[in-house]
Design a protein around this motif. Structure first.
Motif, mmCIF file in Angstrom:
data_model
loop_
_atom_site.group_PDB
_atom_site.id
_atom_site.type_symbol
_atom_site.label_atom_id
_atom_site.label_comp_id
_atom_site.label_asym_id
_atom_site.label_seq_id
_atom_site.Cartn_x
_atom_site.Cartn_y
_atom_site.Cartn_z
ATOM 1 N N GLY A 1 0.774 -0.943 0.008
ATOM 2 C CA GLY A 1 -0.027 0.056 0.147
ATOM 3 C C GLY A 1 0.620 1.124 0.022
ATOM 4 O O GLY A 1 0.384 2.310 0.399
ATOM 5 N N ASP A 2 2.052 1.148 -0.371
ATOM 6 C CA ASP A 2 2.958 2.337 -0.546
ATOM 7 C C ASP A 2 2.557 3.225 -1.637
ATOM 8 O O ASP A 2 2.808 4.767 -1.311
ATOM 9 C CB ASP A 2 4.503 1.996 -0.647
ATOM 10 C CG ASP A 2 4.949 1.266 0.311
ATOM 11 O OD1 ASP A 2 4.454 1.007 1.628
ATOM 12 O OD2 ASP A 2 6.028 0.514 0.254
ATOM 13 N N PHE A 3 1.750 2.719 -2.443
ATOM 14 C CA PHE A 3 1.128 3.731 -3.474
ATOM 15 C C PHE A 3 0.278 2.961 -4.318
ATOM 16 O O PHE A 3 0.123 1.542 -4.197
ATOM 17 C CB PHE A 3 2.309 4.360 -4.452
ATOM 18 C CG PHE A 3 3.252 3.313 -4.735
ATOM 19 C CD1 PHE A 3 2.917 2.105 -5.959
ATOM 20 C CD2 PHE A 3 4.598 3.265 -4.248
ATOM 21 C CE1 PHE A 3 3.831 1.133 -6.340
ATOM 22 C CE2 PHE A 3 5.387 1.983 -4.620
ATOM 23 C CZ PHE A 3 5.069 1.228 -5.828
ATOM 24 N N THR A 4 -0.761 3.669 -5.073
ATOM 25 C CA THR A 4 -1.747 3.130 -6.099
ATOM 26 C C THR A 4 -1.050 3.557 -7.481
ATOM 27 O O THR A 4 -0.559 4.638 -7.665
ATOM 28 C CB THR A 4 -2.813 3.315 -5.798
ATOM 29 O OG1 THR A 4 -3.141 4.487 -5.826
ATOM 30 C CG2 THR A 4 -3.321 2.561 -4.411
ATOM 31 N N GLY A 5 -1.786 2.694 -8.640
ATOM 32 C CA GLY A 5 -1.239 3.281 -10.099
ATOM 33 C C GLY A 5 -2.081 4.407 -10.309
ATOM 34 O O GLY A 5 -3.243 4.197 -10.557
ATOM 35 N N HIS A 6 -1.422 5.232 -10.771
ATOM 36 C CA HIS A 6 -2.160 6.471 -11.468
ATOM 37 C C HIS A 6 -2.823 6.062 -12.709
ATOM 38 O O HIS A 6 -2.209 5.470 -13.628
ATOM 39 C CB HIS A 6 -1.407 7.509 -11.637
ATOM 40 C CG HIS A 6 -1.926 8.781 -12.308
ATOM 41 N ND1 HIS A 6 -1.922 8.999 -13.673
ATOM 42 C CD2 HIS A 6 -2.730 9.873 -11.928
ATOM 43 C CE1 HIS A 6 -2.660 10.040 -14.004
ATOM 44 N NE2 HIS A 6 -3.198 10.580 -13.028
ATOM 45 N N SER B 1 8.010 -4.121 -17.611
ATOM 46 C CA SER B 1 7.652 -5.397 -18.017
ATOM 47 C C SER B 1 6.257 -5.810 -17.866
ATOM 48 O O SER B 1 5.231 -5.075 -17.135
ATOM 49 C CB SER B 1 8.273 -6.477 -16.672
ATOM 50 O OG SER B 1 7.771 -6.059 -15.388
ATOM 51 N N VAL B 2 5.702 -6.914 -18.263
ATOM 52 C CA VAL B 2 4.262 -7.662 -18.193
ATOM 53 C C VAL B 2 4.063 -7.359 -16.769
ATOM 54 O O VAL B 2 2.946 -7.171 -16.385
ATOM 55 C CB VAL B 2 4.300 -8.954 -19.028
ATOM 56 C CG1 VAL B 2 2.831 -9.641 -18.335
ATOM 57 C CG2 VAL B 2 4.161 -8.861 -20.534
ATOM 58 N N GLN B 3 4.859 -8.047 -15.842
ATOM 59 C CA GLN B 3 4.738 -7.855 -14.565
ATOM 60 C C GLN B 3 4.205 -6.661 -13.925
ATOM 61 O O GLN B 3 3.182 -6.547 -13.165
ATOM 62 C CB GLN B 3 5.677 -8.584 -13.558
ATOM 63 C CG GLN B 3 5.409 -8.581 -12.178
ATOM 64 C CD GLN B 3 6.764 -8.806 -11.437
ATOM 65 O OE1 GLN B 3 8.035 -8.609 -12.046
ATOM 66 N NE2 GLN B 3 6.605 -9.333 -10.137
ATOM 67 N N LEU C 1 0.668 -5.170 -12.416
ATOM 68 C CA LEU C 1 0.526 -4.543 -11.048
ATOM 69 C C LEU C 1 -0.085 -3.289 -11.093
ATOM 70 O O LEU C 1 -0.912 -2.814 -9.968
ATOM 71 C CB LEU C 1 1.899 -4.520 -10.393
ATOM 72 C CG LEU C 1 2.495 -5.887 -9.964
ATOM 73 C CD1 LEU C 1 4.201 -5.436 -9.735
ATOM 74 C CD2 LEU C 1 1.906 -6.431 -8.745
ATOM 75 N N LEU C 2 0.257 -2.398 -11.977
ATOM 76 C CA LEU C 2 -0.333 -0.996 -12.179
ATOM 77 C C LEU C 2 -1.807 -1.185 -12.388
ATOM 78 O O LEU C 2 -2.621 -0.294 -11.700
ATOM 79 C CB LEU C 2 0.436 -0.362 -13.382
ATOM 80 C CG LEU C 2 0.091 1.293 -13.229
ATOM 81 C CD1 LEU C 2 1.214 1.937 -13.994
ATOM 82 C CD2 LEU C 2 -1.097 1.483 -14.246
ATOM 83 N N GLY D 1 -9.392 0.868 -8.831
ATOM 84 C CA GLY D 1 -9.361 -0.278 -8.595
ATOM 85 C C GLY D 1 -8.677 -1.353 -9.548
ATOM 86 O O GLY D 1 -7.932 -0.898 -10.291
ATOM 87 N N ASP D 2 -8.963 -2.693 -9.462
ATOM 88 C CA ASP D 2 -8.548 -3.802 -10.368
ATOM 89 C C ASP D 2 -9.168 -3.479 -11.742
ATOM 90 O O ASP D 2 -10.375 -3.965 -12.108
ATOM 91 C CB ASP D 2 -8.987 -5.073 -9.889
ATOM 92 C CG ASP D 2 -7.894 -6.091 -10.505
ATOM 93 O OD1 ASP D 2 -7.488 -5.948 -11.645
ATOM 94 O OD2 ASP D 2 -8.280 -7.337 -10.407
#
Length: 233
Positions: A98-103, A129-131, A135-136, A143-144
């Motif tokens: 939870g250090d950040f969320t993807g903008h 990377s695909v990973q 994640l972003l 949300g997801d």
């Protein structure tokens, strides 16, 4: 030919360049040395250390020398696959803690959802990377978003500035290139995708840098304009 699939870049397209350069990159730079030292025996980390050695022509590169190259590549914003893979591992920790969320730009979220609901297949092609891509979008401000996407591509496929990379994407999607729309904020990437036969549109978001090479392409301020341009043909 109607658009059946959209392939989108991330930086400057769905997400702010500032998020990558002011949040993700500093986070990785401050932690990558300790992360590599502490996890060098993990097979997936060892694999990337060896890949760093291959990049610099040293098949037996010492660990500390590999770390120096990694930090240098971060500072130079180099698009090198082992660096991207290790950054992805670090960012996974940051997202999960939870250090950040993807903008995400709100208009991108809105139209990605609309296009998905219309049955247009959505893909990502980014130098990350695909990973890191997954994640972003999985930990975005909205949300997801991963259920919206049918697949992801990164530089293991090839350079984003080479037409062959986009031909390979079209083959993977089993679609004619003319049925695919590619979105990016980089003129050289748009050039390459167009050379492969894809339709292309540029994103020129307010405050994002523009290139003098941009005149060769049509530019949109947001995804609502992308949708209008796409429908216009």
């Amino acid at each position: 030919m109607n658009i059946q699939a959209i392939v989108t870049d991330i930086e400057g397209t769905t997400s702010s360049i500032d998020f990558v350069h002011k949040v993700l990159f500093p986070y990785a730079r401050g932690r990558i040395a300790d992360f590599v030292r502490q996890n060098a025996d993990r097979p997936e980390v060892r694999e990337q250390i060896e890949a760093v050695g291959r990049e610099v022509g040293d098949d037996h590169i010492p660990l500390e020398e590999a770390i120096l190259h990694l930090v240098e590549w971060i500072d130079e914003d180099r698009k090198i696959t082992p660096l991207k893979a290790l950054q992805g591992m670090l960012w996974e920790e940051g997202y999960r803690h939870g250090d950040f969320t993807g903008h995400m730009y709100p208009d991108a979220v809105e139209w990605l959802r609309r296009w998905h609901d219309e049955g247009i297949r959505l893909y990502v092609y980014s130098s990350g990377s695909v990973q890191a891509q997954k994640l972003l979008f999985a930990h975005s401000d909205a949300g997801d978003l991963t259920p919206l996407f049918s697949g992801y591509f990164d530089t293991t496929l090839g350079s984003k500035r080479e037409a062959e990379s986009y031909r390979l994407i079209a083959e993977a999607l089993e679609l004619p290139p003319a049925a695919i729309l590619f979105l990016s904020d980089m003129p050289a990437e748009l050039d390459a995708a167009r050379a492969a036969g894809m339709r292309v549109l540029g994103l020129a978001r307010q405050g994002e840098p523009m290139s003098s090479q941009a005149a060769a392409h049509r530019w949109c301020r947001d995804f609502a304009e992308v949708n209008e341009a796409m429908r216009a043909g």
